[in-house]
Design an enzyme around this catalytic site. Structure first.
Site, PDB file in Angstrom:
ATOM      1  N   GLU A  34       0.855  -1.189   0.000  1.00  0.00           N
ATOM      2  CA  GLU A  34       0.000   0.000   0.000  1.00  0.00           C
ATOM      3  C   GLU A  34       0.893   1.242   0.000  1.00  0.00           C
ATOM      4  O   GLU A  34       1.754   1.389   0.870  1.00  0.00           O
ATOM      5  CB  GLU A  34      -0.918   0.016   1.222  1.00  0.00           C
ATOM      6  CG  GLU A  34      -1.739   1.283   1.386  1.00  0.00           C
ATOM      7  CD  GLU A  34      -2.545   1.634   0.141  1.00  0.00           C
ATOM      8  OE1 GLU A  34      -2.364   2.760  -0.377  1.00  0.00           O
ATOM      9  OE2 GLU A  34      -3.335   0.783  -0.316  1.00  0.00           O
ATOM     10  N   GLY A  40      -8.439   2.278   1.184  1.00  0.00           N
ATOM     11  CA  GLY A  40      -8.862   2.717  -0.134  1.00  0.00           C
ATOM     12  C   GLY A  40      -9.778   3.924  -0.135  1.00  0.00           C
ATOM     13  O   GLY A  40      -9.926   4.638   0.872  1.00  0.00           O
ATOM     14  N   THR A  41     -10.421   4.146  -1.281  1.00  0.00           N
ATOM     15  CA  THR A  41     -11.259   5.324  -1.479  1.00  0.00           C
ATOM     16  C   THR A  41     -12.397   5.390  -0.483  1.00  0.00           C
ATOM     17  O   THR A  41     -12.658   6.435   0.117  1.00  0.00           O
ATOM     18  CB  THR A  41     -11.824   5.326  -2.918  1.00  0.00           C
ATOM     19  OG1 THR A  41     -10.743   5.401  -3.843  1.00  0.00           O
ATOM     20  CG2 THR A  41     -12.745   6.521  -3.135  1.00  0.00           C
ATOM     21  N   HIS A 441     -45.717  -3.281   8.686  1.00  0.00           N
ATOM     22  CA  HIS A 441     -46.298  -1.936   8.684  1.00  0.00           C
ATOM     23  C   HIS A 441     -45.920  -1.247   9.991  1.00  0.00           C
ATOM     24  O   HIS A 441     -45.932  -1.873  11.046  1.00  0.00           O
ATOM     25  CB  HIS A 441     -47.822  -2.026   8.568  1.00  0.00           C
ATOM     26  CG  HIS A 441     -48.503  -0.701   8.746  1.00  0.00           C
ATOM     27  ND1 HIS A 441     -48.619   0.219   7.731  1.00  0.00           N
ATOM     28  CD2 HIS A 441     -49.084  -0.133   9.846  1.00  0.00           C
ATOM     29  CE1 HIS A 441     -49.253   1.291   8.173  1.00  0.00           C
ATOM     30  NE2 HIS A 441     -49.542   1.102   9.456  1.00  0.00           N
TER      31      HIS A 441
END
Length: 459
Positions: A34, A40-41, A441
């Site tokens: 890395e 990462g992003t 519901h």
């Protein structure tokens, strides 16, 4: 110095670390490289910090509406941008450190920080170290695209990465690009108190969506005071005493917009231009995306590409699914394919847009006989109860096979509700099965069977 491994993973984004874990569990010796930030992003400049900012913006928006709910809050609602940013930074930092700590604690994984470059099909150099392995997995992600628009090099501009560092609210933020990233930042900063203008070259926002979705999103943003300038055919930039002058040249409205800040949100590009892929013989397309087959193998045996850099998906969930496909095929003897993946994603404005499968426009292009049903959120009890009734639900199905082809849910909880349809599509069942489900519901999801019951042929 040269070291041999069973596998090398380049990039510690969404796919790489999980794959490293699976490979070591299978008895392999793995190096993961890395060059910048672990995670990462998504962790550092994408989902996690931006959705944290979206949450802060929603809190401000709801506070301003508090009187509608019978709650008294002193006006005006203040925004402490330093604290807003600090909150987002904390979320990202915790996640990033968690990924790194996990990787460094895996037996059999060697974590190497530095810039990896290929020197051959099975050879990677990181600084003075040369790594060799019969299996190499590329997971290097992407970054903001900065097109060569007139004057762009003469002004200061923001990208989705640099805008995260702002500690004050812009006076007037001009967002160039009316698609997913740009619209999220536009609404977010409007709710933080900025004047906001969105400039889009196409005739409508988020052009990949159906026209009714685009128009509804535009209405949502306009209702919050965001100026939307579409058909901006001559975008350019010039320094201005008040910030940046953005040439728009639309069919209507002023030809120039002056902003204190400009955000360029005009797409992404893969981080593949400095990996030495040519030395390994790895093929890329005209945009720099690594070409892969249905199992994510490149044209070079023993080299795979996962995540944003392969052009087969631009989301955290597709990157992670890339890992799942590679691991299943390599370690479990499966035959998983990218083409089996059903497209699904969300736009995180408020209310969010949840999307799965084909749009109505795309479905019409198949030539099949179609059924469609659409229901406004004003007729969804849960939305009414929450006072959030903007948007609609739409489902498209094949009239002959009764398969659900796609859906759009633009409305409160749309990003969550869409999974009821996504799951049924993944299960490969027909819409009558879901139509006769008995949902809870009061929820937004309970209206899905009702919408399915209203499916009618497209005129």
């Amino acid at each position: 110095m040269s070291s041999d491994y069973d596998a090398i993973v380049i990039g510690a984004g969404q796919a790489g670390p999980s794959l490293a874990g699976r490979l070591t569990a299978a008895g392999m010796k793995v190096a993961i490289v890395e060059r910048h930030l672990f995670g990462g992003t998504c962790v550092n400049t994408g989902c996690m910090p931006t959705k944290t900012l979206v949450a802060s913006a929603y809190a401000a928006h709801l506070a301003r509406r508090s009187a509608e709910y019978g709650v008294a809050i002193e006006a005006p609602v203040g925004i402490d941008m330093k604290r807003v940013r600090a909150r987002a930074d904390t979320v990202s930092t915790n996640a990033r450190e968690g990924v790194e700590k996990w990787l460094r604690g895996i037996d059999g994984v060697t974590v190497i920080q530095g810039h990896a470059r290929f020197e051959g099909p099975g050879v990677v150099r990181v600084g003075e170290s040369v790594l060799k392995a019969p299996r190499i997995f590329i997971n290097v992600g992407g970054r903001a695209n900065v097109p060569d628009m007139p004057g762009v090099g003469t002004v200061d501009y923001l990208t989705n990465t640099s805008i995260l560092k702002l500690q004050t609210v812009p006076r007037h933020l001009v967002v160039v690009g009316g698609s997913y990233i740009g619209l999220e930042f536009a609404q977010m900063y409007r709710r933080f108190g900025a004047e906001v203008t969105v400039v889009e070259m196409a005739p409508r926002l988020i052009a990949r969506e159906d026209e009714d979705v685009s128009e509804a999103v535009r209405d949502i943003l306009s209702d919050e005071g965001i100026a939307v300038r579409t058909s901006a055919t001559c975008i350019g930039f010039k320094p201005h005493a008040d910030g940046v002058a953005v040439n728009v040249d639309c069919t209507s409205g002023e030809p120039v917009v002056v902003g204190s800040h400009v955000l360029l949100a005009v797409g992404r590009r893969p981080n593949t231009d400095d990996l030495g892929l040519d030395k390994a013989g790895v093929a890329v397309d005209s945009r720099g995306y690594i070409e892969v087959d249905d199992g994510l193998s490149t044209n070079v045996p023993g080299i795979w590409a996962m995540g944003d850099c392969n052009g087969r998906g631009a989301f955290t969930h597709t990157a992670y699914n890339d890992y799942e496909i590679v691991a299943a095929n390599l370690l479990d003897g499966d035959d998983r394919r990218v083409s089996d993946r059903i497209s699904a994603y969300a736009l995180y404005i408020d209310p969010p847009l949840g999307r799965v499968g084909l749009s109505e426009t795309e479905a019409k292009q198949t030539g099949h006989k179609l059924l469609v049903s659409k229901r406004p959120m004003t007729r969804v009890g849960r939305a009414v109860e929450k006072g959030e009734t903007k948007g609609f639900m739409k489902v498209i199905a094949d009239a002959e096979t009764k398969e659900i082809l796609g859906a759009a849910i633009l409305g409160v909880s749309g990003d969550e509700t869409i999974h009821g349809i996504l799951d049924m599509m993944n299960a490969g069942v027909t819409y009558p099965v879901l139509q006769w489900a008995v949902p809870i519901h009061p929820t937004v999801s309970e209206l899905i069977p009702t919408v399915l019951g209203d499916l009618k042929p497209i005129a």
